[in-house]
Design an enzyme around this catalytic site. Structure first.
Site, short mmCIF file in Angstrom:
data_model
loop_
_atom_site.label_atom_id
_atom_site.label_comp_id
_atom_site.label_asym_id
_atom_site.label_seq_id
_atom_site.Cartn_x
_atom_site.Cartn_y
_atom_site.Cartn_z
N CYS A 1 60.00 64.27 69.73
CA CYS A 1 58.92 63.60 69.76
C CYS A 1 58.27 63.51 68.15
CB CYS A 1 57.86 63.60 70.48
SG CYS A 1 58.27 63.46 72.34
N CYS B 1 62.05 69.50 69.07
CA CYS B 1 60.98 68.63 69.52
C CYS B 1 61.39 67.13 68.89
CB CYS B 1 59.61 69.04 69.10
SG CYS B 1 58.25 67.82 69.35
N CYS C 1 61.20 69.63 74.89
CA CYS C 1 61.33 70.63 74.02
C CYS C 1 60.67 72.13 74.76
CB CYS C 1 60.68 70.48 72.71
SG CYS C 1 58.98 70.12 72.81
N HIS D 1 31.86 67.60 59.76
CA HIS D 1 30.80 66.99 59.68
C HIS D 1 30.15 67.01 58.58
CE1 HIS D 1 30.57 65.88 63.98
NE2 HIS D 1 30.94 67.29 64.37
C1 LIG Z 1 33.60 69.22 72.80
C2 LIG Z 1 33.17 69.85 71.68
C3 LIG Z 1 33.44 69.31 70.45
C4 LIG Z 1 33.34 69.75 69.15
N1 LIG Z 1 33.34 69.06 68.06
C5 LIG Z 1 33.13 69.66 66.66
C6 LIG Z 1 33.41 68.94 65.54
O1 LIG Z 1 33.95 67.98 65.65
N2 LIG Z 1 33.11 69.73 64.51
C7 LIG Z 1 32.44 70.87 64.46
O2 LIG Z 1 32.16 71.26 63.25
N3 LIG Z 1 32.31 71.54 65.57
C8 LIG Z 1 32.71 71.20 66.73
N4 LIG Z 1 32.51 71.63 67.85
C9 LIG Z 1 31.70 73.02 67.77
C10 LIG Z 1 33.26 73.96 67.49
O3 LIG Z 1 34.25 73.73 68.37
C11 LIG Z 1 32.87 75.59 67.83
O4 LIG Z 1 31.35 75.72 67.03
C12 LIG Z 1 33.68 76.60 67.49
O5 LIG Z 1 35.26 76.38 68.01
C13 LIG Z 1 33.22 78.01 67.76
O6 LIG Z 1 34.13 78.79 67.27
P1 LIG Z 1 33.98 80.52 67.92
O7 LIG Z 1 35.03 81.27 67.09
O8 LIG Z 1 32.43 80.64 67.83
O9 LIG Z 1 34.37 80.39 69.34
P2 LIG Z 1 35.67 80.28 70.29
O10 LIG Z 1 36.89 79.44 69.37
O11 LIG Z 1 35.38 80.25 71.42
O12 LIG Z 1 36.23 81.90 69.83
C14 LIG Z 1 35.68 83.11 70.55
C15 LIG Z 1 36.83 83.90 70.95
O13 LIG Z 1 36.31 85.15 71.57
C16 LIG Z 1 37.13 85.63 72.35
N5 LIG Z 1 36.59 86.54 73.15
C17 LIG Z 1 35.44 86.40 74.32
N6 LIG Z 1 34.91 87.38 74.67
C18 LIG Z 1 35.97 88.38 74.13
C19 LIG Z 1 35.86 90.00 74.50
N7 LIG Z 1 34.98 90.31 75.42
N8 LIG Z 1 36.94 90.50 73.58
C20 LIG Z 1 37.74 89.96 73.05
N9 LIG Z 1 37.65 88.54 72.69
C21 LIG Z 1 36.97 87.94 73.37
C22 LIG Z 1 37.70 84.09 73.20
O14 LIG Z 1 38.91 84.62 73.62
C23 LIG Z 1 37.67 83.32 71.97
O15 LIG Z 1 39.18 83.37 71.55
C24 LIG Z 1 32.69 71.12 69.20
C25 LIG Z 1 32.66 71.88 70.42
C26 LIG Z 1 33.19 71.31 71.38
C27 LIG Z 1 33.17 71.93 72.88
#
Ligand SMILES: Cc1cc2nc3c(=O)[nH]c(=O)nc-3n(C[C@H](O)[C@H](O)[C@H](O)COP(=O)(O)OP(=O)(O)OC[C@H]3O[C@@H](n4cnc5c(N)ncnc54)[C@H](O)[C@@H]3O)c2cc1C
Length: 490
Positions: free
Chosen positions: A407, A405, A447, A53
């Site tokens: 495709c 793969c 695949c 963004h």
């Molecule tokens: C519909 C949607 C659209 C979005 N679009 C955008 C976009 O276009 N641009 C943008 O900038 N952002 C976007 N976002 C936001 C973005 O996807 C998130 O901000 C980002 O992926 C968050 O990353 P994270 O590492 O915090 O969380 P996650 O990717 O959820 O990682 C957290 C990790 O912690 C692990 N975990 C949880 N509990 C434990 C535990 N007890 N022990 C060990 N591991 C654990 C989980 O398994 C997971 O892998 C969007 C989100 C959504 C849902």
């Protein structure tokens, strides 16, 4: 039993945790990244809009606004360092009424305050010149040239690989089940694999960040899942758009958008539905219908017959509204990087810098590592090579001449690279996320079995032990025993 001693333990292998681990790997520290799932990037980071963004949405002064603009800028250098797949397409916020044009003007002003470069308000003709297939009811749009599209899981894997190259230990299938606190300070984390002694814990657990915080008696925030559903179209649908196209946003979300992917597909979505189950990734007829209606408002002639899959992602919505990035006020040594909703992907590298600064302020000694390796090698992408380059590659390694793969034209050589890289793939979807094998029109129908056999052979495990994705997602039951033979190369 203590299995490891570390200076910092990062909980969560999403884009935030991996970016933090990579940032910490620049310093002389023992860092461990703990992920509960079998692979990196299996939480929210795997299913979202994949947009870098520009930064005009968030309110000036908020962490979201600051870290979005900084993160967006950082990806230019990261693209080169980590060989990330990014296209700087630009984005349009399209207005279809005078009222919406007022909001476009507000977003323009807000963006300028946030420091977003190059913003412009376009009139109807200028918008239609950029996107001729948009609805004829278009009034104008906000143009943000600094927005882009990328591969979020690819970026998280690249952060993790680079962190590993620089000495970070990544433990997958390692859920954190407890946080040990002595005299009010973190001293370790309990995991399914044993105890890890540590001075600092970074809580980057996405949807589960409130539960992780609770393990250290800090219940200062809550996280609720907010589902967003999508429809993805085949590449053959043609490039009906070239920019990211947003509607005018609502209070709850940025609205249902149309967006190209870095690999030439397009998708529509997401809607925004508050739910209670943090694992509910099901798409629903009602949700998909809402997505279609929303997207058609901006582009009536959608190629709906070219849809190849639907998916959903879950936003980790914090009760505080903004990102929750701060030291715990209850337990010293615990730092939260929580409530990371959109623009979390964009902000991730800036969040990592911010968290490292918090650690410095909390007393962690940060001595730069003189031999830090900033770069990852670019991976072989067979389909992008010239015929001559393909011949040279195949003459060195015939596995690059074996297409698995069809495709997406992904070769066995690329699949082996994905399995044997640092933080390599162990599951069928792990291979998919690293190579695109299974992301095409047949969605792995052809695949998938071959990739399963390759994984079993390369990881030296029975084929029945290979999983699609999550811990229990086995592909075979009953009839095929663990002794099933694995096919050979030829
Ligand atoms: C519909 C949607 C659209 C979005 N679009 C955008 C976009 O276009 N641009 C943008 O900038 N952002 C976007 N976002 C936001 C973005 O996807 C998130 O901000 C980002 O992926 C968050 O990353 P994270 O590492 O915090 O969380 P996650 O990717 O959820 O990682 C957290 C990790 O912690 C692990 N975990 C949880 N509990 C434990 C535990 N007890 N022990 C060990 N591991 C654990 C989980 O398994 C997971 O892998 C969007 C989100 C959504 C849902």
């Amino acid at each position: 039993m203590t299995i490891l001693k570390s200076d910092v333990a990062v909980i969560g292998g999403g884009i935030v945790g991996t970016a933090i681990a990579r940032e910490l790997s620049k310093y002389q520290l023992d860092v461990v990244l703990l992920e509960k799932e079998p692979d990196i990037a299996m939480g929210t980071t795997k299913a979202n809009s994949a947009i870098l963004h520009a930064g005009f949405d968030a309110h000036p002064g908020s962490l979201k606004a600051r870290l979005n603009v900084r993160g967006n800028a950082m990806y230019h250098q990261l693209k080169d360092e980590l060989a990330l797949e990014i296209k700087w397409t630009g984005s349009l916020v399209v207005a279809t009424s005078d009222d919406e044009m007022n909001t476009v003007q507000e977003l323009f002003e807000r963006g300028k305050t946030n420091g977003v470069p190059g913003l412009a308000i376009l009139n109807r003709e200028e918008v239609l010149a950029k996107e001729p297939k948009l609805s004829s009811g278009v009034k104008g749009a906000l143009w943000a040239p600094s927005a882009g599209i990328f591969l979020p899981f690819g970026a998280a894997i690249a952060f993790a690989e680079n962190a590993v190259k620089n000495g970070v230990k990544v433990l997958t299938e390692c859920p954190v089940t407890g946080i040990e606190v002595t005299d009010g300070h973190v001293t370790g984390v309990k995991t399914s694999q044993g105890m890890i002694a540590t001075q600092f814990v970074i809580n980057a657990a996405g949807l589960y960040a409130d539960d992780v915080s609770g393990l250290a008696n800090d219940n200062s925030f809550t996280i609720s899942p907010r589902k967003g559903e999508y429809i993805l179209f085949d590449k053959n649908a043609g490039s009906i758009i070239s920019n990211i196209i947003f509607p005018v946003p609502s209070k709850k979300s940025k609205g249902i958008l149309l967006c190209p992917t870095v690999h030439g597909n397009i998708f529509i979505g997401p809607n925004a539905q508050d739910i209670s189950d943090k694992d509910d990734l099901a798409t629903t007829p009602a949700g998909l219908n809402e997505v279609i209606i929303g997207a058609k408002r901006l582009m009536p002639a959608l190629p709906l017959n070219a849809s190849i899959t639907e998916f959903a992602g879950l936003r980790a919505a914090a009760n505080e509204g903004d990102f929750v990035i701060r030291p715990s006020e209850v337990t010293a040594g615990l730092i939260h990087a929580a409530g990371i909703q959109s623009p979390g992907l964009t902000s991730a590298p800036a969040i990592a810098e911010f968290v490292v600064n918090i650690l410095r302020e909390c007393g962690l000694a940060l001595t730069p590592k003189p031999n830090f390796l900033a770069t990852n090698e670019a991976k072989v992408v067979f389909r992008d090579l010239t015929d001559e380059q393909k011949q040279v590659l195949i003459s060195k390694n015939s596995l690059y001449g074996r297409v698995i793969c069809r495709c997406e034209t992904i070769t066995e050589g690329e699949i082996l690279d994905a399995i044997h890289s640092p933080c390599g793939a162990k599951t069928v979807d792990g291979v998919k996320r690293r190579t695109r094998a299974g992301m095409g029109r047949c969605q792995g129908g052809f695949c998938g079995p071959k990739i399963t056999a390759i994984l079993a052979r390369e990881l030296s495990v029975p084929i029945a032990d290979i999983r699609k994705e999550k811990a229990e997602s086995y592909l075979f039951y009953d009839k095929i025993s663990g002794n099933c033979e694995v096919t050979d190369h030829d």
